[in-house]
Design a protein around this motif. Structure first.
Motif, short mmCIF file in Angstrom:
data_model
loop_
_atom_site.label_atom_id
_atom_site.label_comp_id
_atom_site.label_asym_id
_atom_site.label_seq_id
_atom_site.Cartn_x
_atom_site.Cartn_y
_atom_site.Cartn_z
N UNK A 271 23.09 12.64 70.01
CA UNK A 271 23.72 11.32 70.09
C UNK A 271 23.46 10.48 68.85
N UNK A 272 22.30 10.68 68.20
CA UNK A 272 21.95 9.93 67.00
C UNK A 272 21.46 10.88 65.91
N UNK A 273 21.67 10.48 64.67
CA UNK A 273 21.21 11.29 63.55
C UNK A 273 20.48 10.39 62.55
N UNK A 274 19.48 10.95 61.81
CA UNK A 274 18.75 10.16 60.82
C UNK A 274 19.53 10.09 59.50
N UNK A 275 19.52 8.91 58.88
CA UNK A 275 20.27 8.75 57.63
C UNK A 275 19.45 7.96 56.62
N UNK A 276 19.77 8.18 55.33
CA UNK A 276 19.30 7.36 54.22
C UNK A 276 20.50 6.59 53.72
N UNK A 277 20.43 5.27 53.76
CA UNK A 277 21.56 4.43 53.37
C UNK A 277 21.47 4.11 51.88
N UNK A 278 22.54 4.41 51.13
CA UNK A 278 22.57 4.18 49.69
C UNK A 278 23.83 3.38 49.31
N UNK A 279 23.74 2.65 48.21
CA UNK A 279 24.89 1.89 47.71
C UNK A 279 25.51 2.65 46.54
N UNK A 280 26.29 3.65 46.87
CA UNK A 280 26.97 4.47 45.85
C UNK A 280 28.43 4.04 45.74
N UNK A 281 28.95 4.04 44.50
CA UNK A 281 30.38 3.82 44.34
C UNK A 281 31.11 5.16 44.47
N UNK A 282 32.43 5.14 44.41
CA UNK A 282 33.21 6.36 44.64
C UNK A 282 32.86 7.46 43.65
N UNK A 283 32.65 7.08 42.39
CA UNK A 283 32.33 8.08 41.36
C UNK A 283 30.99 8.74 41.66
N UNK A 284 30.00 7.96 42.03
CA UNK A 284 28.68 8.51 42.33
C UNK A 284 28.69 9.38 43.58
N UNK A 285 29.51 9.01 44.56
CA UNK A 285 29.62 9.82 45.79
C UNK A 285 30.10 11.22 45.45
N UNK A 286 31.14 11.31 44.63
CA UNK A 286 31.66 12.62 44.25
C UNK A 286 30.63 13.39 43.44
N UNK A 287 29.93 12.69 42.58
CA UNK A 287 28.92 13.33 41.74
C UNK A 287 27.80 13.94 42.60
N UNK A 288 27.32 13.19 43.57
CA UNK A 288 26.26 13.69 44.45
C UNK A 288 26.76 14.88 45.26
N UNK A 289 28.00 14.81 45.74
CA UNK A 289 28.57 15.91 46.54
C UNK A 289 28.62 17.20 45.72
N UNK A 290 28.98 17.09 44.45
CA UNK A 290 29.04 18.27 43.59
C UNK A 290 27.64 18.83 43.37
N UNK A 291 26.69 17.93 43.10
CA UNK A 291 25.31 18.37 42.87
C UNK A 291 24.76 19.08 44.11
N UNK A 292 25.04 18.53 45.29
CA UNK A 292 24.55 19.15 46.52
C UNK A 292 25.14 20.55 46.69
N UNK A 293 26.43 20.72 46.39
CA UNK A 293 27.05 22.03 46.51
C UNK A 293 26.44 23.04 45.54
N UNK A 294 26.12 22.59 44.32
CA UNK A 294 25.53 23.48 43.32
C UNK A 294 24.18 24.01 43.80
N UNK A 295 23.47 23.21 44.58
CA UNK A 295 22.14 23.59 45.03
C UNK A 295 22.15 24.57 46.20
N UNK A 296 23.32 24.87 46.76
CA UNK A 296 23.37 25.80 47.89
C UNK A 296 22.89 27.17 47.48
N UNK A 297 22.07 27.79 48.34
CA UNK A 297 21.50 29.10 48.02
C UNK A 297 22.55 30.20 48.02
N UNK A 298 23.62 30.05 48.82
CA UNK A 298 24.62 31.10 48.96
C UNK A 298 25.83 30.89 48.05
#
Length: 295
Positions: free
Chosen positions: A106-133
């Motif tokens: 019903x609930x999930x833990x989150x870290x709230x950040x003030x990212x703009x659209x450019x930074x959101x995309x940047x973080x998403x790409x970085x997270x994908x690069x870190x995937x082990x598979x």
């Protein structure tokens, strides 16, 4: 409504700042960070510009089983949804959000950040690069996007991501291979080592197919590349040589005339060959003998 990106934030320092958030996402050696808050799962939505579009169902079910038993250990990174203060948009951690729904949390833990659209995309790409598979092509494409879209250099990426500059450079060279060879890398049929040996070769696709069919080692592929195009005419052991159109037409005409299956084996460049006639009964054999004897 799209927010305008912030002015340049100093690429090296900015990338490191983003990495400090994303690094805790999948690191088993890092102590889980305490969440800023717990929010209802229905108040969280995925990022519509998330570069990752597919989520393997089997691994998602495994994650859901773990979440059901232990909960979500690493919080999701979110921002306030643009235009809707009651909703949160995922910056990193969509797999955990999907798994939480399967596990009926019903609930999930989150870290709230003030990212703009450019930074959101940047973080998403970085997270994908870190995937082990992640396969080599997707990883290389991620590096290319970070460099082309955000102006990062290979040195900055290497330092922030904990990779060597040569690792990043070698992977990005794979993007110069033909699409067919890249797909072999994506599927796992070909390794990055095999593919690197084919970079810049105009017969890369042909050699890649041969390497897969013959299960060649990286060293064997390097030898093929050095020997040059003469190998193009060398038959692969165990692989049937395709017949030309003339031979197939003659087979069909003789089969129709005799009413029996006719097969011709003729090697290019040779005068002789072999013709095989198959009969289904002794009566057919008698008919063939009479035809051959002229009676």
């Amino acid at each position: 409504m799209t927010r305008s990106p912030k002015k340049s934030r100093g690429l090296g320092r900015g990338l490191s700042a983003l990495m400090s958030d994303v690094a805790v996402e999948d690191s088993s050696n890092t102590k889980p960070r305490r969440p800023d808050m717990m929010v209802p799962v229905e108040q969280v939505r995925p990022n519509p510009d998330q570069p990752r579009r597919t989520f393997a169902e089997d691994t998602l079910q495994e994650l859901a089983a773990s979440v059901s038993e232990k909960g979500i250990i690493q919080p999701l990174i979110v921002r306030q949804a643009p235009g809707n203060p009651d909703m949160f948009e995922i910056v990193a951690g969509e797999r955990r959000w999907r798994a939480a729904q399967i596990a009926q949390l019903h609930e999930i833990p989150v870290l709230l950040r003030e990212y703009n659209d450019t930074e959101v995309l940047e973080v998403a790409i970085i997270e994908n690069i870190q995937r082990a598979d992640l396969n080599p092509i997707d990883e290389a494409a991620g590096y290319r996007l970070l460099m082309d879209r955000f102006g990062h250099t290979q040195e900055q990426l290497a330092m922030a991501l904990g990779k060597s500059r040569s690792h990043i450079a070698n992977l990005m060279r794979l993007l110069g291979l033909p699409e067919e060879v890249q797909q072999y890398l994506v599927s796992g049929a070909l390794s990055a080592g095999h593919a690197r040996a084919l970079i810049g070769n105009d017969r890369a696709a042909t050699l890649a197919r041969e390497a897969i069919q013959r299960k060649l080692s990286v060293r064997d592929v390097e030898k093929l590349v050095k020997k040059g195009p003469a190998l193009k005419r060398r038959p692969i052991p165990g692989t049937p040589v395709p017949k030309n159109a003339d031979t197939i037409q003659i087979e069909n005409e003789l089969s129709a005339t005799l009413g029996m299956k006719v097969t011709i084996d003729h090697k290019d460049g040779e005068d002789g060959g072999k013709m095989t006639i198959g009969y289904r009964s002794l009566d057919q054999l008698d008919d063939l003998l009479r035809a051959l004897s002229g009676n």
